[in-house]
Scaffold this motif. Sequence first.
Motif, short mmCIF file in Angstrom:
data_model
loop_
_atom_site.label_atom_id
_atom_site.label_comp_id
_atom_site.label_asym_id
_atom_site.label_seq_id
_atom_site.Cartn_x
_atom_site.Cartn_y
_atom_site.Cartn_z
N ASP A 135 81.45 44.99 115.20
CA ASP A 135 81.13 46.18 114.41
C ASP A 135 79.80 46.01 113.67
N ALA A 136 79.60 44.86 113.08
CA ALA A 136 78.35 44.60 112.36
C ALA A 136 77.17 44.58 113.32
N ALA A 137 77.34 43.96 114.47
CA ALA A 137 76.27 43.90 115.47
C ALA A 137 75.96 45.30 116.00
N LEU A 138 76.98 46.12 116.18
CA LEU A 138 76.78 47.50 116.63
C LEU A 138 75.81 48.21 115.69
N ASP A 139 76.02 48.07 114.39
CA ASP A 139 75.14 48.71 113.42
C ASP A 139 73.71 48.19 113.51
N VAL A 140 73.56 46.88 113.73
CA VAL A 140 72.23 46.29 113.83
C VAL A 140 71.52 46.80 115.08
N PHE A 141 72.20 46.77 116.21
CA PHE A 141 71.60 47.26 117.46
C PHE A 141 71.29 48.75 117.38
N TRP A 142 72.18 49.51 116.77
CA TRP A 142 72.01 50.95 116.67
C TRP A 142 70.78 51.28 115.82
N ALA A 143 70.57 50.52 114.78
CA ALA A 143 69.42 50.78 113.90
C ALA A 143 68.10 50.33 114.52
N GLY A 144 68.12 49.20 115.23
CA GLY A 144 66.86 48.62 115.68
C GLY A 144 66.64 48.59 117.18
N GLY A 145 67.67 48.87 117.95
CA GLY A 145 67.54 48.74 119.40
C GLY A 145 67.78 47.30 119.83
N TYR A 146 67.86 47.11 121.12
CA TYR A 146 68.15 45.78 121.65
C TYR A 146 66.96 44.84 121.50
N ALA A 147 65.81 45.26 121.97
CA ALA A 147 64.64 44.36 122.00
C ALA A 147 64.18 43.98 120.60
N SER A 148 64.26 44.90 119.66
CA SER A 148 63.77 44.63 118.31
C SER A 148 64.76 43.86 117.45
#
Length: 192
Positions: free
Chosen positions: A14-27
Amino acid sequence: MPRPKEFDPDHVVDAALDVFWAGGYASTSTQDLCERTGLGRSSLYNTFKSKHELYEHALRRYAERTRADQVDLLARTGPARTVIRDFLLAAVDRQLADPDRRGCLALNAAVEIGPGDDVVAGLTRADFDAIVATMRVIIERGQRDGEIAADRDAEALARLVHGALTAIHVVGRVAQDRERLTDIVDALVDSL
């Protein structure tokens, strides 16, 4: 004997989902993931093997959430056009209420990674197909009730609804006013 995990993998996803959602995969860096999940690199990689595997888990979790919303949508009663309009307006409201204007994680993944990654492409296609299938059921109900012309292709109309949803997520990232997005909703509903 290996040490038992002292964290909840679901919380990490869940925490990683929020990080990826905010910044995208590459960033998104491994350090970003460690900071947000509270895990060290070794715990993160011992559990998920790679950043990519964690991303896949995040996309699957996002799909679980959207499918739960679709189950609720299918349970709604009333005219099909109203159900579809309310669904799209809820997407408008979520987009405008999000200070980061993140849009849709699956759409973001499809745009960022595209066909270059078979797993991510498959996950995003499955997410899109599930939305289209939900819309098709609602449209077919509207056709049975005489609200939507029965001679129209329900699958094509469902894809049109999904196209409007996609437009809301993309245009909504930069829209300055609600009307720009509600015009999309109104035009779509009028076309059914």
